[in-house]
Design a protein around this motif. Structure first.
Motif, PDB file in Angstrom:
ATOM      1  N   PRO A  60       0.692  -1.236  -0.009  1.00 33.36           N
ATOM      2  CA  PRO A  60       0.194  -0.015  -0.090  1.00 33.36           C
ATOM      3  C   PRO A  60       0.814   1.171   0.130  1.00 33.36           C
ATOM      4  CG  PRO A  60      -0.037  -1.238   2.160  1.00 33.36           C
ATOM      5  CD  PRO A  60       0.682  -2.053   1.264  1.00 33.36           C
ATOM      6  N   PRO A  61       0.307   2.393  -0.413  1.00 34.92           N
ATOM      7  CA  PRO A  61       0.944   3.697  -0.603  1.00 34.92           C
ATOM      8  C   PRO A  61       1.450   3.939   1.205  1.00 34.92           C
ATOM      9  CG  PRO A  61      -1.258   3.990  -1.257  1.00 34.92           C
ATOM     10  CD  PRO A  61      -1.001   2.394  -0.853  1.00 34.92           C
ATOM     11  N   PRO A  62       2.356   4.943   0.984  1.00 34.84           N
ATOM     12  CA  PRO A  62       3.302   5.280  -0.221  1.00 34.84           C
ATOM     13  C   PRO A  62       4.500   4.339  -0.248  1.00 34.84           C
ATOM     14  CG  PRO A  62       4.048   6.576   1.937  1.00 34.84           C
ATOM     15  CD  PRO A  62       2.721   5.453   2.429  1.00 34.84           C
ATOM     16  N   VAL A  63       5.138   4.812  -1.350  1.00 32.84           N
ATOM     17  CA  VAL A  63       6.319   3.975  -1.812  1.00 32.84           C
ATOM     18  C   VAL A  63       7.444   4.432  -0.760  1.00 32.84           C
ATOM     19  CG1 VAL A  63       8.354   3.866  -3.606  1.00 32.84           C
ATOM     20  CG2 VAL A  63       5.871   3.998  -4.229  1.00 32.84           C
ATOM     21  N   PRO A  64       8.096   3.417  -0.404  1.00 30.45           N
ATOM     22  CA  PRO A  64       9.138   3.754   0.537  1.00 30.45           C
ATOM     23  C   PRO A  64      10.092   5.122  -0.067  1.00 30.45           C
ATOM     24  CG  PRO A  64       9.234   1.422   0.262  1.00 30.45           C
ATOM     25  CD  PRO A  64       8.292   2.054  -0.658  1.00 30.45           C
ATOM     26  N   GLU A  65      10.327   5.900   1.106  1.00 30.90           N
ATOM     27  CA  GLU A  65      11.090   7.069   0.641  1.00 30.90           C
ATOM     28  C   GLU A  65      12.469   7.148  -0.172  1.00 30.90           C
ATOM     29  OE1 GLU A  65      12.498  11.150   3.056  1.00 30.90           O
ATOM     30  OE2 GLU A  65      11.119   9.831   3.861  1.00 30.90           O
ATOM     31  N   GLU A  66      13.204   6.067   0.270  1.00 27.09           N
ATOM     32  CA  GLU A  66      14.455   5.812  -0.435  1.00 27.09           C
ATOM     33  C   GLU A  66      14.261   5.550  -1.931  1.00 27.09           C
ATOM     34  OE1 GLU A  66      13.267   2.083   1.509  1.00 27.09           O
ATOM     35  OE2 GLU A  66      13.579   3.997   2.121  1.00 27.09           O
ATOM     36  N   ARG A  67      12.964   4.951  -2.301  1.00 28.01           N
ATOM     37  CA  ARG A  67      12.780   4.781  -3.754  1.00 28.01           C
ATOM     38  C   ARG A  67      11.736   6.114  -4.375  1.00 28.01           C
ATOM     39  NH1 ARG A  67      15.237  -0.061  -5.383  1.00 28.01           N
ATOM     40  NH2 ARG A  67      14.220   0.336  -7.420  1.00 28.01           N
ATOM     41  N   ALA A  68      10.982   6.571  -3.585  1.00 24.54           N
ATOM     42  CA  ALA A  68       9.728   7.381  -3.992  1.00 24.54           C
ATOM     43  C   ALA A  68      10.215   8.702  -4.961  1.00 24.54           C
ATOM     44  CB  ALA A  68       8.999   7.823  -2.928  1.00 24.54           C
ATOM     45  N   MET A  69      11.466   9.118  -4.079  1.00 25.53           N
ATOM     46  CA  MET A  69      11.799  10.463  -4.634  1.00 25.53           C
ATOM     47  C   MET A  69      12.543  10.378  -6.080  1.00 25.53           C
ATOM     48  SD  MET A  69      10.820  12.984  -2.921  1.00 25.53           S
ATOM     49  CE  MET A  69       9.321  12.084  -2.502  1.00 25.53           C
ATOM     50  N   GLU A  70      13.043   9.054  -6.330  1.00 23.68           N
ATOM     51  CA  GLU A  70      13.728   8.615  -7.611  1.00 23.68           C
ATOM     52  C   GLU A  70      12.844   8.007  -8.577  1.00 23.68           C
ATOM     53  OE1 GLU A  70      16.567   9.936  -8.146  1.00 23.68           O
ATOM     54  OE2 GLU A  70      16.740  10.733  -6.180  1.00 23.68           O
ATOM     55  N   TRP A 119       1.168   8.550  -3.918  1.00 23.24           N
ATOM     56  CA  TRP A 119       2.255   7.266  -3.718  1.00 23.24           C
ATOM     57  C   TRP A 119       3.550   8.218  -3.339  1.00 23.24           C
ATOM     58  CZ3 TRP A 119       1.809   2.376  -3.426  1.00 23.24           C
ATOM     59  CH2 TRP A 119       0.757   1.705  -4.192  1.00 23.24           C
ATOM     60  N   ASN A 120       3.576   9.525  -3.167  1.00 21.70           N
ATOM     61  CA  ASN A 120       4.693  10.245  -2.827  1.00 21.70           C
ATOM     62  C   ASN A 120       5.989  10.167  -3.821  1.00 21.70           C
ATOM     63  OD1 ASN A 120       5.985  12.065  -0.854  1.00 21.70           O
ATOM     64  ND2 ASN A 120       7.085  10.370  -0.199  1.00 21.70           N
ATOM     65  N   LEU A 121       5.516  10.038  -5.043  1.00 25.35           N
ATOM     66  CA  LEU A 121       6.690   9.880  -5.882  1.00 25.35           C
ATOM     67  C   LEU A 121       7.240  11.116  -6.310  1.00 25.35           C
ATOM     68  CD1 LEU A 121       4.912   7.552  -8.587  1.00 25.35           C
ATOM     69  CD2 LEU A 121       6.302   6.971  -6.634  1.00 25.35           C
ATOM     70  N   GLY A 122       8.651  11.412  -6.271  1.00 20.63           N
ATOM     71  CA  GLY A 122       9.021  12.751  -6.469  1.00 20.63           C
ATOM     72  C   GLY A 122       9.865  12.782  -7.878  1.00 20.63           C
ATOM     73  N   GLY A 123       9.869  11.885  -8.752  1.00 18.67           N
ATOM     74  CA  GLY A 123      10.702  11.967 -10.017  1.00 18.67           C
ATOM     75  C   GLY A 123      10.093  12.693 -10.994  1.00 18.67           C
ATOM     76  N   PRO A 124      10.510  13.081 -12.084  1.00 19.85           N
ATOM     77  CA  PRO A 124       9.840  13.855 -13.490  1.00 19.85           C
ATOM     78  C   PRO A 124       8.515  13.029 -13.674  1.00 19.85           C
ATOM     79  CG  PRO A 124      12.221  13.076 -13.914  1.00 19.85           C
ATOM     80  CD  PRO A 124      11.745  12.545 -12.364  1.00 19.85           C
ATOM     81  N   VAL A 125       7.655  13.973 -14.421  1.00 26.13           N
ATOM     82  CA  VAL A 125       6.411  13.603 -14.792  1.00 26.13           C
ATOM     83  C   VAL A 125       6.179  13.983 -16.106  1.00 26.13           C
ATOM     84  CG1 VAL A 125       3.965  13.886 -14.519  1.00 26.13           C
ATOM     85  CG2 VAL A 125       5.402  13.746 -12.720  1.00 26.13           C
ATOM     86  N   ILE A 126       6.170  12.825 -16.983  1.00 25.45           N
ATOM     87  CA  ILE A 126       6.235  13.224 -18.532  1.00 25.45           C
ATOM     88  C   ILE A 126       4.967  12.345 -19.169  1.00 25.45           C
ATOM     89  CG2 ILE A 126       7.403  12.814 -20.728  1.00 25.45           C
ATOM     90  CD1 ILE A 126      10.118  12.727 -18.909  1.00 25.45           C
ATOM     91  N   CYS A 127       4.457  13.055 -20.139  1.00 23.93           N
ATOM     92  CA  CYS A 127       3.341  12.691 -21.019  1.00 23.93           C
ATOM     93  C   CYS A 127       3.872  12.763 -22.438  1.00 23.93           C
ATOM     94  CB  CYS A 127       1.965  13.430 -20.919  1.00 23.93           C
ATOM     95  SG  CYS A 127       1.358  13.275 -19.093  1.00 23.93           S
ATOM     96  N   ILE A 128       3.510  11.482 -23.175  1.00 19.22           N
ATOM     97  CA  ILE A 128       4.063  11.506 -24.552  1.00 19.22           C
ATOM     98  C   ILE A 128       2.833  10.834 -25.428  1.00 19.22           C
ATOM     99  CG2 ILE A 128       6.519  11.477 -24.177  1.00 19.22           C
ATOM    100  CD1 ILE A 128       6.595   8.573 -24.895  1.00 19.22           C
ATOM    101  N   SER A 129       2.654  11.030 -26.622  1.00 26.57           N
ATOM    102  CA  SER A 129       1.736  10.804 -27.662  1.00 26.57           C
ATOM    103  C   SER A 129       2.680  10.182 -28.650  1.00 26.57           C
ATOM    104  CB  SER A 129       0.908  11.895 -28.079  1.00 26.57           C
ATOM    105  OG  SER A 129      -0.044  11.239 -28.668  1.00 26.57           O
TER     106      SER A 129
END
Length: 181
Positions: A60-70, A119-129
């Motif tokens: 369950p959320p969140p992703v563990p902090e050591e993984r979430a930010m990356e 999920w406390n994700l801290g990495g880039p957010v990208i959308c492509i078509s």
């Protein structure tokens, strides 16, 4: 876990698939509505398949902090949110004011923001078509994000709404990593 390499990219590192989930309107009921999104199953499907994938890997959320930010999130859709676009067109055709919730251009990044927040994700957010193969182009982008150090893991979500009567809404999510490669 599986390893996926792109044979067309010489010297590229293979990616490890940490988790994978699928959803299809042919096999499962429509996911529940997502607060803040209206007129389309696009956002709820994305959030649902992303949650399934992340839960498979992390619980369950969140992703563990050591993984979430990356962890980056990447949405891949050739046609995008055609249902919300149709609602906007209908509003315009009938001369009524379109709800701000119907700004379909912002739906893809907004739903990724909801997933990232949950999920406390801290990495880039990208959308492509992409014009080509959605999975291949999504994996190429994930590999680029990992290889250039922007992320260690990438949540890759592929979604398409049915554009013809013989098709169904469908989505897939993969959590990929460069670790172990």
């Amino acid at each position: 876990m599986t390893t996926a390499a792109n044979p067309t990219t010489p010297g590229s590192r293979p990616l490890t698939v940490l988790a994978r989930s699928f959803w299809s309107a042919a096999d499962a009921p429509r996911p529940p509505d997502l607060p803040g999104f209206t007129a389309s199953p696009f956002a709820p499907i994305i959030a649902h398949v992303a949650d399934l994938c992340l839960t498979e890997c992390h619980g369950p959320p969140p992703v563990p902090e050591e993984r979430a930010m990356e962890t980056a999130t990447v949405l891949v859709s050739q046609l995008g949110d055609m249902a919300t676009e149709a609602a906007v067109v209908g509003s315009v055709d009938h001369g009524t004011k379109a709800s701000p919730l119907l700004f379909y251009q912002s739906v893809p990044s907004a739903v990724l923001g909801v997933v990232s927040s949950r999920w406390n994700l801290g990495g880039p957010v990208i959308c492509i078509s992409p014009a080509g193969d959605s999975l291949e182009e999504g994996m190429d982008l994930a590999r680029l994000l990992i290889d250039d150090g922007s992320a260690e893991d990438v949540l890759l979500v592929l979604v398409e709404l049915a554009s013809r009567e013989d098709l169904v809404d469908r989505a897939e999510a993969l959590l990929v990593s460069g670790e172990g490669s």
